[in-house]
Design an enzyme around this catalytic site. Sequence first.
Site, PDB file in Angstrom:
ATOM      1  N   GLU A 189      -5.669   8.436  -1.268  1.00 28.51           N
ATOM      2  CA  GLU A 189      -5.672   7.012  -0.918  1.00 28.51           C
ATOM      3  C   GLU A 189      -6.221   6.106  -2.017  1.00 28.51           C
ATOM      4  O   GLU A 189      -6.056   4.888  -1.951  1.00 28.51           O
ATOM      5  CB  GLU A 189      -6.496   6.798   0.359  1.00 28.51           C
ATOM      6  CG  GLU A 189      -5.841   7.315   1.626  1.00 28.51           C
ATOM      7  CD  GLU A 189      -4.523   6.614   1.936  1.00 28.51           C
ATOM      8  OE1 GLU A 189      -4.409   5.412   1.653  1.00 28.51           O
ATOM      9  OE2 GLU A 189      -3.615   7.284   2.447  1.00 28.51           O
ATOM     10  N   HIS A 236       0.835  -1.205   0.000  1.00 26.89           N
ATOM     11  CA  HIS A 236       0.000   0.000   0.000  1.00 26.89           C
ATOM     12  C   HIS A 236       0.870   1.256   0.000  1.00 26.89           C
ATOM     13  O   HIS A 236       0.666   2.178  -0.802  1.00 26.89           O
ATOM     14  CB  HIS A 236      -0.914  -0.018   1.221  1.00 26.89           C
ATOM     15  CG  HIS A 236      -1.765   1.205   1.375  1.00 26.89           C
ATOM     16  ND1 HIS A 236      -3.101   1.231   1.046  1.00 26.89           N
ATOM     17  CD2 HIS A 236      -1.480   2.456   1.822  1.00 26.89           C
ATOM     18  CE1 HIS A 236      -3.596   2.429   1.287  1.00 26.89           C
ATOM     19  NE2 HIS A 236      -2.625   3.195   1.753  1.00 26.89           N
ATOM     20  N   GLU A 237       1.845   1.292   0.896  1.00 28.09           N
ATOM     21  CA  GLU A 237       2.671   2.488   1.020  1.00 28.09           C
ATOM     22  C   GLU A 237       3.590   2.671  -0.185  1.00 28.09           C
ATOM     23  O   GLU A 237       3.837   3.802  -0.618  1.00 28.09           O
ATOM     24  CB  GLU A 237       3.487   2.440   2.320  1.00 28.09           C
ATOM     25  CG  GLU A 237       2.645   2.522   3.581  1.00 28.09           C
ATOM     26  CD  GLU A 237       1.813   3.798   3.650  1.00 28.09           C
ATOM     27  OE1 GLU A 237       2.295   4.856   3.216  1.00 28.09           O
ATOM     28  OE2 GLU A 237       0.666   3.733   4.131  1.00 28.09           O
ATOM     29  N   HIS A 256       2.003   4.572  -2.828  1.00 33.39           N
ATOM     30  CA  HIS A 256       2.118   6.021  -2.672  1.00 33.39           C
ATOM     31  C   HIS A 256       3.424   6.533  -3.273  1.00 33.39           C
ATOM     32  O   HIS A 256       3.470   7.621  -3.867  1.00 33.39           O
ATOM     33  CB  HIS A 256       2.055   6.405  -1.192  1.00 33.39           C
ATOM     34  CG  HIS A 256       0.690   6.336  -0.587  1.00 33.39           C
ATOM     35  ND1 HIS A 256      -0.400   6.989  -1.106  1.00 33.39           N
ATOM     36  CD2 HIS A 256       0.234   5.685   0.520  1.00 33.39           C
ATOM     37  CE1 HIS A 256      -1.468   6.762  -0.350  1.00 33.39           C
ATOM     38  NE2 HIS A 256      -1.106   5.969   0.637  1.00 33.39           N
ATOM     39  N   TYR A 267     -12.075   7.280   4.149  1.00 31.76           N
ATOM     40  CA  TYR A 267     -11.498   5.992   3.777  1.00 31.76           C
ATOM     41  C   TYR A 267     -12.516   5.137   3.019  1.00 31.76           C
ATOM     42  O   TYR A 267     -12.178   4.488   2.025  1.00 31.76           O
ATOM     43  CB  TYR A 267     -10.999   5.258   5.022  1.00 31.76           C
ATOM     44  CG  TYR A 267      -9.977   4.186   4.717  1.00 31.76           C
ATOM     45  CD1 TYR A 267      -8.653   4.521   4.462  1.00 31.76           C
ATOM     46  CD2 TYR A 267     -10.334   2.839   4.679  1.00 31.76           C
ATOM     47  CE1 TYR A 267      -7.713   3.546   4.178  1.00 31.76           C
ATOM     48  CE2 TYR A 267      -9.404   1.857   4.392  1.00 31.76           C
ATOM     49  CZ  TYR A 267      -8.085   2.221   4.149  1.00 31.76           C
ATOM     50  OH  TYR A 267      -7.144   1.248   3.856  1.00 31.76           O
TER      51      TYR A 267
END
Length: 695
Positions: A516, A487-488, A491, A628
Site C-alpha cells: 500500500e 489510488h487503485e 497499484h 494501514y
Amino acid sequence: MEPRRRERQVIAVAGAAALVAVGLNIAFSAVAAHRRRKRQELPGFTAQLNLSAAEIKRLADRIIAKAKETYDSVAAVPLDKVSFANVVAPLAELDALQFPLVQACVLPRMVSTSEDVRKASAEAEKRLDSHFVLCRQREDVYHVIKAFAVKGERIGPEATRFLQCLVKEFERNGVKLSPSKRKEMEKLKCLIDELNLKYLQNLNDFTKFLLLSEDELAGMPFEFLKDLEKAEGKLKVPLTSYHVTPILEHCKVGSTRKQIAVAYGQKGGKDNLGILENLVQLRHKFARLLGYANYADFAIEPRMPRTSRKVLEFLEEISEQLSDVANRELSILKDLKMKEEGNAQVGMEDLLYYIKRAEEFKVDLDIGEIKQYFPVSLVISGMLKMFQDLFALRFDESKDAEVWHDTVRVFSVWDASSSDLLGYFFLDIFAREGKYAHTCVVTLQNGCLCSDGTRKVPAAVLLSQCPKEFDGNSALLRFPEVVRLFHEFSHVVHHISNRATFSRFSALRLEGDFAEIPSLLLENWCYESISLKMMSGFHQDITKSITSEACQSLKRRRDLFAGLKMKQEILLCLVDQIIHSSENVDIDDLIKELHPKVMLGIPLLEGTSPASCFPRIAIGYDAVCYSYIWSEVFAADLFVSKFKDDLLNQHAGLRFRNKVLAPGGSKDSLEIITDYLGREPSLEPFIRSRTRNSL
C-alpha cells in the site's frame, strides 16, 4: 523549474487534457464498433479471456493436474541429487506459467455478465485455493526443497530469496508437524473459519432499529428524513452505517446522537464478544503448534515489522506524538459544544457532529459543487497523462484487443525512453449488472523471466463502478471516488513497473505493509493544485479546471482533526495487537482501560463493545490492523523527502519507479525503502504533514 512556472504549464496541459477528454467521450461511444474488428494480439500476454463455464472447469482441472505432475517430479528427486535445475526451477516455472491461467479462471467471477460463468469461476477459485494449500503441505516436496537449501549452492540473491520463501511457506503450512499435530492444525483452521463466518453473520443479521420523532432528528436533511419509513407515528431508523453515520454527523440533538451511538455500538453484542475471545484463543493455539510464541508473531513475521513488539512500539510512539495536537483539537470541540449545548463534556457520540461543525467554519467547500469538476472521462485522461509524465511511461490504446465487455479499454505500457514494452492494463470502470461492486485491481499476469529466455509482461485490470455517460455527457465523480481511482491505478503502475525475474515477486505479491505504500504516497497528488488541475474541468466547460482555492480546501478538509481521527484508529489497532500477542485478555476490560488513555480522557460509551462490531479484528486483518497506519507513515516520509517540492519532476518519478517499484518482492521491503531514502524511515514527516493543517 520554479513551482509557479510549472503550475502555469500544468494549467495549459489541463486545458489540453480537457480537449482530449472530448475525444475520449467519442472513443467510449465508438468502442463497440472497434470490437467487431479482428482481435489484436498482445505480445507477451498469454492470459485467456471470455471462457465459458465448461472451459473454466476444464482449465481448472488442467491447472491442478499440471501442478500435481510438477510437484510429483520434484518429490522424486533423490536427496543427494538435488540441484537448482531439478528443484527450484520447475517450481518457479510452474508459478510463471500457471498464474495467468489461474487468473483466467478467477477473473470472470468479478466481471462476467453470465451468472453461470460467475458461478463456475467462484467454484474454480475455491478448488484451486484448496489445491494450492495442499501442495504447500506436501512433506515429500518440502524435504527435497530443504535438502537443496541446506546444500548451500550459490544461486544469486533473487533465487536465494525465492528459495527462502518456498521453505517458509511450507513450514507456515505445518509441513514439519507430526501427522497428529497436522490433523490438530487442520481442525483449528476449520474451527477458526466457522467462527469467522459466525461473527460476520451476526453483524449481517443485525436488523434492529429505533423509532424517533422529527424533533429528535432535528438538523437532519429533508432528503434523509423522507426516505425513512413511518411506524407508530415516528420515523423508523435502521441501525446501519448508511443511516447511523449521517445522524452522528448532522443531528443537533445530543441525546439522539448518544442513543444512536449506543444502540449501534451494541451490534454483535455478547455473542460476538464471546466468538472473538474464542477466536483469539484458537489462533494462539494454531500459532503455538507452528512454534510461535503467539498469533501476532505468526501473522507479522512475513511483514515489514517482523515482530509484535515492534508493532506495539510503533503504535504507542505515534499515539504519544499525536497527543498534543489531538488535545488542541479536542479543546476546539469542547468550545463548540459549550456554545451549542451549554455543556463542554465531549463524548464519543459527539466527535463526528462537532468535527463536521468545525469543518463548516474552517473550510469553504461545497462538496456538491466540487463534483461538477470531475467528469469521468476527464479524470481518466488527466490521470493517465499524469502517470505517464511522472514515471516516463507511454500508454497506447489497443482498440481491437480481446475484452470481456464492450466498455472495457486496453492499453499497452512502454518505457518512454527505451520504447521497451512493459505491460498492459485493462480499464473496466463502468457499472453493470453482476459486476464486482468495488474499485480494485486484479492482476491477470505477472512479469517474469521464463526458462526459454522470453519475458512475460505484467498485466492488470482496474475495476470500478463509475456511472455511465448520459445523453452524450460524461458522468460526474464524487471527490472520494476520484481519490479511490487514483489510488487503485497506482497499484496498476506498481504492478507494471515490476522487473523481477520470478513471478513470485511480482509487484502486487508483496509484504502486506509494503503493497500500500506507493499508492498512499501517490494519493497526495489528489490534494495538490498542480496535479488536480490536470484531471478536472467544469462539466459544462471542461477547459475550466478546479480553482486553486478549492484544491487547498480539499487538502485542509483531509487534514482537519487528523490527530483525533488517527487516535481512534490507533485504539482499535492496539486492542487488536494486544489480544493477539497476550494470553487470556479480557477484551472488554482491556478496551475500558485503553479507551480513556488513548482518547484523551473520553470514556467508552457505556453499554457498547467495539470488539463485537469490528470485523477487521475477526477476519482479514487479525493481528495486522496496524498495517494501514504503518504504510501511511512510510508514504508520508517518501512524499515529503522526494516529491513535495516538485510534484511533476520526472527524474524523481523515474528514480522511484526503478528503485522502489521495479524490484517488486525480490528484495526486503524495508531495505528497498531505506536504500531509496538513504536513511532509516522517519515518523516525523507523517506527524508534521498530518498536524500542520489539523486545526
